[in-house]
Motif scaffolding. Structure first.
Motif, PDB file in Angstrom:
ATOM      1  N   ARG A 180      20.658  -0.162 -14.064  1.00 25.84           N
ATOM      2  CA  ARG A 180      19.235   0.164 -13.907  1.00 25.84           C
ATOM      3  C   ARG A 180      18.990   1.169 -12.781  1.00 25.84           C
ATOM      4  N   GLU A 181      19.922   1.241 -11.837  1.00 24.15           N
ATOM      5  CA  GLU A 181      19.735   2.117 -10.682  1.00 24.15           C
ATOM      6  C   GLU A 181      19.941   3.590 -11.014  1.00 24.15           C
ATOM      7  N   GLY A 182      20.645   3.877 -12.098  1.00 22.94           N
ATOM      8  CA  GLY A 182      20.800   5.262 -12.534  1.00 22.94           C
ATOM      9  C   GLY A 182      21.395   6.168 -11.482  1.00 22.94           C
ATOM     10  N   ASP A 183      20.602   7.127 -11.005  1.00 21.66           N
ATOM     11  CA  ASP A 183      21.091   8.156 -10.088  1.00 21.66           C
ATOM     12  C   ASP A 183      20.838   7.829  -8.617  1.00 21.66           C
ATOM     13  N   ALA A 184      20.705   6.559  -8.286  1.00 23.90           N
ATOM     14  CA  ALA A 184      20.311   6.179  -6.926  1.00 23.90           C
ATOM     15  C   ALA A 184      21.485   6.103  -5.961  1.00 23.90           C
ATOM     16  N   PHE A 185      22.478   7.002  -6.141  1.00 23.96           N
ATOM     17  CA  PHE A 185      23.656   6.982  -5.279  1.00 23.96           C
ATOM     18  C   PHE A 185      23.977   8.399  -4.799  1.00 23.96           C
ATOM     19  N   PRO A 186      23.119   8.989  -3.970  1.00 25.40           N
ATOM     20  CA  PRO A 186      23.345  10.362  -3.508  1.00 25.40           C
ATOM     21  C   PRO A 186      24.518  10.429  -2.530  1.00 25.40           C
ATOM     22  N   PRO A 187      25.052  11.631  -2.310  1.00 23.40           N
ATOM     23  CA  PRO A 187      26.130  11.766  -1.327  1.00 23.40           C
ATOM     24  C   PRO A 187      25.598  11.559   0.085  1.00 23.40           C
ATOM     25  N   MET A 188      26.444  11.037   0.944  1.00 22.03           N
ATOM     26  CA  MET A 188      26.083  10.963   2.355  1.00 22.03           C
ATOM     27  C   MET A 188      25.978  12.377   2.908  1.00 22.03           C
ATOM     28  N   GLU A 189      25.099  12.566   3.853  1.00 27.02           N
ATOM     29  CA  GLU A 189      24.950  13.883   4.474  1.00 27.02           C
ATOM     30  C   GLU A 189      26.284  14.310   5.081  1.00 27.02           C
ATOM     31  N   SER A 215      27.171   4.107   9.737  1.00 28.13           N
ATOM     32  CA  SER A 215      26.126   4.421   8.765  1.00 28.13           C
ATOM     33  C   SER A 215      25.423   3.171   8.257  1.00 28.13           C
ATOM     34  N   THR A 216      26.114   2.049   8.189  1.00 25.95           N
ATOM     35  CA  THR A 216      25.521   0.810   7.676  1.00 25.95           C
ATOM     36  C   THR A 216      25.540  -0.314   8.691  1.00 25.95           C
ATOM     37  N   HIS A 217      26.325  -0.169   9.749  1.00 31.38           N
ATOM     38  CA  HIS A 217      26.424  -1.179  10.804  1.00 31.38           C
ATOM     39  C   HIS A 217      26.401  -0.478  12.161  1.00 31.38           C
ATOM     40  N   LYS A 218      25.950  -1.212  13.162  1.00 33.62           N
ATOM     41  CA  LYS A 218      26.089  -0.720  14.526  1.00 33.62           C
ATOM     42  C   LYS A 218      27.552  -0.796  14.941  1.00 33.62           C
ATOM     43  N   GLU A 222      19.461 -12.954   2.186  1.00 31.82           N
ATOM     44  CA  GLU A 222      20.131 -12.467   3.392  1.00 31.82           C
ATOM     45  C   GLU A 222      21.551 -12.995   3.494  1.00 31.82           C
ATOM     46  N   SER A 223      21.744 -14.256   3.151  1.00 34.19           N
ATOM     47  CA  SER A 223      23.086 -14.842   3.204  1.00 34.19           C
ATOM     48  C   SER A 223      24.024 -14.142   2.226  1.00 34.19           C
ATOM     49  N   VAL A 224      23.504 -13.817   1.048  1.00 35.41           N
ATOM     50  CA  VAL A 224      24.310 -13.102   0.060  1.00 35.41           C
ATOM     51  C   VAL A 224      24.627 -11.699   0.551  1.00 35.41           C
ATOM     52  N   TRP A 225      23.619 -11.004   1.030  1.00 29.51           N
ATOM     53  CA  TRP A 225      23.779  -9.601   1.439  1.00 29.51           C
ATOM     54  C   TRP A 225      24.855  -9.447   2.504  1.00 29.51           C
ATOM     55  N   LEU A 235      29.154   7.914  -0.290  1.00 28.05           N
ATOM     56  CA  LEU A 235      27.935   7.769  -1.087  1.00 28.05           C
ATOM     57  C   LEU A 235      26.916   6.920  -0.339  1.00 28.05           C
ATOM     58  N   ASP A 236      25.662   7.356  -0.369  1.00 30.22           N
ATOM     59  CA  ASP A 236      24.576   6.619   0.277  1.00 30.22           C
ATOM     60  C   ASP A 236      24.063   5.565  -0.698  1.00 30.22           C
ATOM     61  N   SER A 237      24.744   4.428  -0.730  1.00 28.77           N
ATOM     62  CA  SER A 237      24.491   3.426  -1.758  1.00 28.77           C
ATOM     63  C   SER A 237      23.826   2.157  -1.241  1.00 28.77           C
ATOM     64  N   VAL A 238      23.527   2.104   0.049  1.00 25.36           N
ATOM     65  CA  VAL A 238      23.052   0.852   0.644  1.00 25.36           C
ATOM     66  C   VAL A 238      21.745   0.377   0.013  1.00 25.36           C
ATOM     67  N   SER A 239      20.781   1.267  -0.147  1.00 23.12           N
ATOM     68  CA  SER A 239      19.483   0.849  -0.688  1.00 23.12           C
ATOM     69  C   SER A 239      19.622   0.311  -2.104  1.00 23.12           C
ATOM     70  N   ALA A 240      20.397   1.022  -2.938  1.00 24.05           N
ATOM     71  CA  ALA A 240      20.585   0.573  -4.318  1.00 24.05           C
ATOM     72  C   ALA A 240      21.320  -0.760  -4.367  1.00 24.05           C
ATOM     73  N   HIS A 241      22.362  -0.898  -3.569  1.00 25.76           N
ATOM     74  CA  HIS A 241      23.111  -2.154  -3.559  1.00 25.76           C
ATOM     75  C   HIS A 241      22.255  -3.310  -3.044  1.00 25.76           C
ATOM     76  N   ARG A 242      21.403  -3.017  -2.093  1.00 24.37           N
ATOM     77  CA  ARG A 242      20.530  -4.081  -1.586  1.00 24.37           C
ATOM     78  C   ARG A 242      19.596  -4.574  -2.689  1.00 24.37           C
ATOM     79  N   ARG A 243      19.036  -3.654  -3.460  1.00 26.51           N
ATOM     80  CA  ARG A 243      18.156  -4.054  -4.562  1.00 26.51           C
ATOM     81  C   ARG A 243      18.922  -4.875  -5.607  1.00 26.51           C
ATOM     82  N   ILE A 244      20.139  -4.442  -5.899  1.00 27.05           N
ATOM     83  CA  ILE A 244      20.954  -5.141  -6.898  1.00 27.05           C
ATOM     84  C   ILE A 244      21.267  -6.560  -6.444  1.00 27.05           C
ATOM     85  N   TRP A 245      21.751  -6.701  -5.229  1.00 23.65           N
ATOM     86  CA  TRP A 245      22.141  -8.024  -4.744  1.00 23.65           C
ATOM     87  C   TRP A 245      20.926  -8.929  -4.523  1.00 23.65           C
ATOM     88  N   ASN A 246      19.811  -8.367  -4.084  1.00 24.68           N
ATOM     89  CA  ASN A 246      18.596  -9.181  -3.945  1.00 24.68           C
ATOM     90  C   ASN A 246      18.136  -9.709  -5.297  1.00 24.68           C
TER      91      ASN A 246
END
Length: 215
Positions: free
Chosen positions: A69-78, A173-176, A32-35, A10-21
């Motif tokens: 609040r994020e609702g459907d913001a968790f699309p499948p990874m390509e 996908s989320t880290h180098k 940043e320390s939390v993330w 699941l492509d959840s990074v953007s939604a999780h970033r908003r939640i944790w921020n």
């Protein structure tokens, strides 16, 4: 095959970033320390590390509210759909630090199949980076852990897979790749991963990547 979920299927990074921020702002913490402490871990474990003065169970409820609040913001990874549909049902599982109900809802919305074997953060006493979740998945699949391949995107998950005795493939996908030490192989996408998993899909050898990971 033992798949992590967030950042892998699941492509959840953007939604999780908003939640944790949002949560960090509510609690007056450095975002940043939390993330940096969130990837591949149960929310309660992150809270214990970044805010030991707070009650992890109570903060989990706050985080759950922000998540709704994020609702459907968790699309499948390509590439997730064709990869999972190509795998034989008896050879794969999901192993996540997330919770059962949200994962079920997101998989249904994303059109992803759910395997028979599913391990969630609440199923083990010690979550990633401990090996318990991956060992439990191997046991439920009735396959020795050293015959399992873990697919992960986060340092905590890689550590868990290796500690369980599994081969670990890191998806960048989320880290180098250089931020994911210890993996046995590295792929940049699920399409590339599918090519490597041909023994479980269309036949052919799994080729281990022994080259030095690139940034």
């Amino acid at each position: 095959m033992l798949f992590d979920v967030d950042g892998v299927l699941l492509d959840s990074v953007s939604a999780h970033r908003r939640i944790w921020n949002a949560w960090a702002d509510l609690r007056g913490l450095h975002t940043e320390s939390v993330w940096r402490q969130t990837f591949g871990r149960r929310p309660e474990d992150t809270v214990r590390d970044v805010a030991p003065h707070l009650d992890p169970a109570a903060e989990r409820e706050v985080l759950n509210g922000l998540m709704r609040r994020e609702g459907d913001a968790f699309p499948p990874m390509e590439g997730a759909r064709p990869l999972l549909r190509a795998l034989r049902p008896e050879v794969w599982a999901i192993v996540t630090s997330g919770s059962r109900l949200p994962v079920h809802e997101r998989f249904e919305r994303a059109g992803l199949p759910l395997p028979k074997v599913q391990v969630y953060g609440e199923d083990v006493l010690h979550a990633k980076p401990h090996p318990d979740a991956y060992q439990l998945a191997a046991t439920r699949l009735r396959i020795a852990a050293n015959r399992c391949v873990v697919v992960e995107d986060a340092p905590a998950g890689i550590a868990a897979g290796k500690a369980a005795g599994c081969t670990v493939i890191a998806v960048t996908s989320t880290h180098k790749a250089t931020q994911l030490p210890g993996a046995d192989a590295y792929v940049s996408s699920l399409a590339e991963l599918r090519d490597r998993l041909s023994p479980l899909t269309s036949g052919g050898p799994f080729t281990e990547d022994t080259s030095t990971p690139s940034a």
